[in-house]
Enzyme design. Structure first.
Site, mmCIF file in Angstrom:
data_model
loop_
_atom_site.group_PDB
_atom_site.id
_atom_site.type_symbol
_atom_site.label_atom_id
_atom_site.label_comp_id
_atom_site.label_asym_id
_atom_site.label_seq_id
_atom_site.Cartn_x
_atom_site.Cartn_y
_atom_site.Cartn_z
ATOM 1 N N ASP A 248 22.854 -25.985 -40.386
ATOM 2 C CA ASP A 248 22.117 -26.955 -41.190
ATOM 3 C C ASP A 248 22.977 -28.161 -41.508
ATOM 4 O O ASP A 248 22.464 -29.272 -41.639
ATOM 5 C CB ASP A 248 21.599 -26.280 -42.468
HETATM 6 C C1 LIG Z 1 18.091 -25.375 -35.492
HETATM 7 S S1 LIG Z 1 17.577 -24.777 -37.043
HETATM 8 C C2 LIG Z 1 18.982 -24.821 -38.003
HETATM 9 C C3 LIG Z 1 18.912 -23.886 -39.199
HETATM 10 O O1 LIG Z 1 17.769 -24.087 -40.081
HETATM 11 C C4 LIG Z 1 17.359 -22.791 -40.593
HETATM 12 O O2 LIG Z 1 17.167 -22.820 -41.980
HETATM 13 P P1 LIG Z 1 15.659 -22.844 -42.605
HETATM 14 O O3 LIG Z 1 14.843 -21.841 -41.840
HETATM 15 O O4 LIG Z 1 15.845 -22.480 -44.084
HETATM 16 O O5 LIG Z 1 15.185 -24.267 -42.426
HETATM 17 C C5 LIG Z 1 18.500 -21.880 -40.242
HETATM 18 O O6 LIG Z 1 19.576 -22.004 -41.147
HETATM 19 C C6 LIG Z 1 18.852 -22.413 -38.865
HETATM 20 O O7 LIG Z 1 20.036 -21.914 -38.358
#
Ligand SMILES: CSC[C@H]1O[C@H](OP(=O)(O)O)[C@H](O)[C@@H]1O
Length: 358
Positions: A248
């Protein structure tokens, strides 16, 4: 054909997202009419994933802008800046929306000052730049996939196949398509070098069980779902070739914020001698922060832990702690897989400097 989290039709100025809160039970697309719809869909996690958040946020602005009349370039610039900053506030940890907002605000400032650009010309250039972001994300992900697959294969002998663990969802449901860590898995599968994928459930939102498993089954990629607490036992009992996860926000020293549970997987991987990789586009790297201690970690509502859907699974009245992310130190990361190649954490600063000089 991988699943599409985002559908945008420029001719009809229509933006729809796949409501990921309903997957895998139901496949329902949600129309977004502007930035308020975009903010709500991102904040509720109907769409999630660092790259997808930025793309949906910017497209929701594009949709709203197409339907509005502006008196001047100055008014358009002010409108763009205000709405992009509003979209950045939808979720604090992923950096991609912030990076996109900064770039687009810079563009709006330049176009506003350029006397050779008309109001309509400014609007058109701005919208085409947002569409280029969508196309670039898919191109970046296929490059990340191939770079990551080659890196993981470079660590095994001959033409042996590999067994990989991944966490959360980093596929077509988290990006404009193909995915980052899941893009590496797709590339290994395309190279016929993937023996098996182990995907974690990823409590409490269950991105792994609900989304990654959905993508892997959809594409008939050999995979097994495990609970988050099974990673150590799996590494002890199976010969795992590598772990590959998304990001992220990557700090300039390589410390990486990713879905909660990533850090403990990295610790267990270190103990078992399994190389641990982060797969992310350069848009997920925040050159403005020196280390992971400066990354804001979003905390989500207790209900996401105490309930699965409408069903309560935790005692009423229990206190909860629900950080959506944790930070893995660069010392536990074998490499950061990007569209421009694979970098060891201590190579990242030079890579960023090179990018800034391009
Ligand atoms: C390519 S997605 C990167 C990252 O986003 C996800 O978090 P969320 O589902 O809370 O938006 C997850 O940490 C992924 O690794």
């Amino acid at each position: 054909m991988s699943l599409r989290a985002i559908i945008y039709n420029q001719e009809t100025n229509n933006l729809e997202i796949l409501d990921q809160l309903l997957l895998p039970a139901a496949t329902k697309y949600l129309k977004l009419r502007g930035v308020e719809d975009g903010w709500k869909a991102i904040n509720k996690m109907q769409v999630r994933g660092a790259p997808a958040i930025a793309i949906v946020g910017c497209l929701s602005l594009a949709v709203e802008m197409q339907n509005e009349k502006f008196e001047s370039k100055k008014q358009l610039r002010q409108d763009i800046e205000g709405k992009l900053n509003y979209l950045v506030s939808s979720r604090p940890t992923a950096v991609n929306m912030k990076t996109a907002a900064e770039e687009l605000i810079d563009l709006a400032n330049q176009l506003s000052k350029d006397e050779n650009i008309t109001l309509d010309g400014m609007k058109s250039k701005f919208l085409s730049t947002i569409l280029q972001m969508l196309e670039k994300d898919i191109a970046d992900n296929t490059a990340i996939g191939d770079n990551g697959a080659k890196e993981i294969l470079s660590r095994v002998s001959g033409d042996s196949q590999v067994r990989v663990i991944t966490h959360c969802n980093t596929g077509s449901l988290a990006t404009a398509g193909y995915g980052t860590a899941l893009g590496v898995i797709r590339s290994l599968q395309a190279m016929k070098r993937l023996e098996h994928v182990y995907c974690t459930e990823t409590r409490p939102y269950n991105q792994g069980a609900r989304l990654t498993a959905y993508e892997l089954v959809h594409e008939k990629i050999p995979a097994t779902l495990i609970c988050d607490n099974m990673v150590a036992a799996l590494m002890k009992s199976r010969n795992i070739s590598a772990v590959v996860v998304g990001a992220d926000r990557v700090a300039a020293n390589g410390d990486t914020a990713n879905k909660i549970g990533t850090y403990q997987i990295a610790v267990v991987a270190k103990y078992h001698g399994v190389p641990f990789y982060v797969a992310a586009p350069f848009t997920s790297i925040d050159s403005k922060i020196s280390s992971g201690e400066h990354i804001v970690i979003e905390e989500r509502p207790d209900r996401e832990m105490t309930h699965v859907g409408e069903h309560r699974i935790a005692a009423k009245g229990i206190q909860c702690w629900n950080p959506a992310f944790d930070v893995t130190p660069a010392s536990l990361i074998a490499g950061i897989i990007t569209e421009r190649g694979v970098f060891r954490p201590d190579q990242l600063k030079d890579a960023l400097a090179t990018q800034q000089n391009i």
